[in-house]
Write an enzyme that holds these catalytic residues in place. Sequence first.
Site, PDB file in Angstrom:
ATOM      1  N   ASP A 153     -18.371  -7.831  -2.267  1.00  0.00           N
ATOM      2  CA  ASP A 153     -19.658  -8.360  -1.820  1.00  0.00           C
ATOM      3  C   ASP A 153     -19.765  -8.218  -0.305  1.00  0.00           C
ATOM      4  O   ASP A 153     -18.788  -8.423   0.415  1.00  0.00           O
ATOM      5  CB  ASP A 153     -19.840  -9.826  -2.237  1.00  0.00           C
ATOM      6  CG  ASP A 153     -21.310 -10.197  -2.319  1.00  0.00           C
ATOM      7  OD1 ASP A 153     -21.816 -10.345  -3.456  1.00  0.00           O
ATOM      8  OD2 ASP A 153     -21.966 -10.315  -1.263  1.00  0.00           O
ATOM      9  N   CYS A 175     -35.885 -13.055 -14.278  1.00  0.00           N
ATOM     10  CA  CYS A 175     -35.908 -11.805 -15.057  1.00  0.00           C
ATOM     11  C   CYS A 175     -37.251 -11.482 -15.699  1.00  0.00           C
ATOM     12  O   CYS A 175     -37.853 -10.463 -15.384  1.00  0.00           O
ATOM     13  CB  CYS A 175     -34.823 -11.841 -16.124  1.00  0.00           C
ATOM     14  SG  CYS A 175     -33.189 -11.748 -15.412  1.00  0.00           S
ATOM     15  N   LYS A 210     -40.317 -10.758 -13.401  1.00  0.00           N
ATOM     16  CA  LYS A 210     -40.040  -9.563 -12.601  1.00  0.00           C
ATOM     17  C   LYS A 210     -39.997  -8.296 -13.476  1.00  0.00           C
ATOM     18  O   LYS A 210     -40.575  -7.267 -13.137  1.00  0.00           O
ATOM     19  CB  LYS A 210     -38.685  -9.759 -11.908  1.00  0.00           C
ATOM     20  CG  LYS A 210     -38.180  -8.582 -11.138  1.00  0.00           C
ATOM     21  CD  LYS A 210     -36.771  -8.794 -10.652  1.00  0.00           C
ATOM     22  CE  LYS A 210     -35.832  -8.000 -11.520  1.00  0.00           C
ATOM     23  NZ  LYS A 210     -34.523  -7.731 -11.018  1.00  0.00           N
ATOM     24  N   THR A 224     -30.770  -4.223 -13.438  1.00  0.00           N
ATOM     25  CA  THR A 224     -31.972  -3.811 -14.163  1.00  0.00           C
ATOM     26  C   THR A 224     -32.790  -2.907 -13.261  1.00  0.00           C
ATOM     27  O   THR A 224     -33.211  -3.325 -12.173  1.00  0.00           O
ATOM     28  CB  THR A 224     -32.796  -5.054 -14.554  1.00  0.00           C
ATOM     29  OG1 THR A 224     -31.954  -5.883 -15.339  1.00  0.00           O
ATOM     30  CG2 THR A 224     -34.024  -4.672 -15.351  1.00  0.00           C
TER      31      THR A 224
END
Length: 432
Positions: free
Chosen positions: A30, A260, A263, A121
Site C-alpha cells: 500500500d 458498489c 457506482k 471493478t
Amino acid sequence: MRLCIIGTGYVGLVTGACFAEVGHTVVCVDADAKKVALLRNGGIPIYEPGLEEVVRRNVASGRLSFTGSTAEGVAASEVVFIAVPTPPQADGSVDMSYIEAVAREVAASLTAYRIIVDKSTVPVKTGEKVTETIKRYCPAGVDFDVVSNPEFLREGFAVDDLMKPDRIVVGVSSPRPVAAMRELYAPFDAPVIVTDTNSAELIKHAANSFLALKISYANALSVICDAAGANVQEVTRGMGLDNRIGTRFLNAGLGFGGSCFPKDLSAFIHISEQLGYDFRLLKEVQQINADQMVRFVKKIQDTLWVLKDKRIGVLGLAFKQNTDDVRTSPAIDLCQRLAKEGAHLRVSDPQAMEKAKALLPPSAAMEYVDDMDAVAEGCDALVIATEWPRFTQLDLARAKRSMRTPIIFDGRNLFDPAEMKRLGFIYKSVGR
Ligand code: UDX
C-alpha cells in the site's frame, strides 16, 4: 504460491488475508505508509467481521506481510493482484488513474514473467488497456499476462464470501496463466469460469446491476403494495420461492447504497453509452432507488406534518448491517434530509458512529447516543434506517414509555406490523 496484492482497501486486504489463510504466501502493498505501519502492528483500518483474526493468525505464521514497495512485492511473487480504488467521476464514468498508475509501477518493477491480475471493478476493455500500458513501460523482453478476476464480496460478509465463493471468474487473453489461476483457487470449493477478459469484466458490472435491479423491483412493488393495501414481503417471498427468481436481494426498504451498487450502475450506464447502447432499464433502476427515499421522507412528513424542531430518533447510519461504512449510505442521506427540514436528531449505530460524524457533525440538533435503547427517549418519532439485526432486539416497551408520541417509521421492514400495533405504536413501514 507467492502472491502480491497492491492496495489494502476492503477488497485487497480481505483477498490477501484469505489467500494467506488457505496457505499461499502473500505480501500486501500500500502506498499509504501509515496504513502499512498500522497493519504491521496488528491494526485493521476497517470493521469487517472475522477479518482481524484471519490477519493476525497469518501475520503470526509469516504467510502475510505488508510493505510500501511495489518493486519488493512484485519481485517476491508469481502473481500480482491490482486491488486499488476505481472511484466514480461526476459524469458517472470511472476514474482509472489509480489502476493506470499501478500498471506503470508494476511494469517498471518487472524483471521476469508475472501474472498480473485485476481484482478491482473496472470497465470492460480495461485488461486490454492495462496490457498496453505494461508493454509500454516494462523492460524490453520481459513477458507477462494480464488476467481479469473480479471480486464479488459483500462488505460485512467479506471473509465468508471470499472463503466460500459462488464462483470464480477468470478472464484471460492467452492460455498461459490458466493453470496458475486454477492452482491459486484450488483450495476454494467453487466452480472456476475461464473466459476472455472482456467478458470477465462485464460479468462484474452485469451481476451488480442485476442485483440492484432486483432491489429496485422490490421497491417498485412496495409502492404498489402501499397503494393496494398488500404486503410486499409476502409478495416477494411468494415470487422468490420460484427458484428461477430466488428470495435474496428482494427486500424493499430505503433503497440501496454503499460504495458498489450506485457506482457500478452509473459506470455500467456510462460504459454502455460509450458502446452505443442507451441502458434505459438501469437508468430506471437508479430512479426508483432515488424515489424510494423521497417517498419515505414524505411518509414521515405526512404523519408528523411539520418537522421543524421535532425530535426524531434514528437507528442506523451504516449503509447496511455488519459494517461501519457510511459511504453513500441511505441512512445518512435520510438524516441529512430530516436535518434540513429542521428536525433534531438522536442517532445511533452499532459500528458506524465514528465514521458518520464526518458527514453529520455532532451538534445540539445532531445528538449521538451510545445506548441504542435510549435513542427514542423524548422523541416524536423513531426511524429505522439500517437493517442491523440488533435493532429487532430493541426494548420496545421502554421506547414507547419514553417517547413523546409512539410513532415508528421502519425503513427496513424489521418489525411485524401486527405486533407493533398490539404494542400501541403508530407504525409505518415500506410496502406493508
Ligand atoms: C455489493 C455486492 O453484493 C457484492 O457482490 C459486490 O462485490 C459489491 O457490491 P455491498 O455493497 O457490500 O456488496 O452490499 P450489499 O449487501 O450488496 O448491499 C448493498 C445495498 O443494498 C445496501 O444498502 C443494502 O441495504 C441494500 N439492499 C440489499 C436492499 O435494500 N435490499 C436487499 O434486498 C439487499
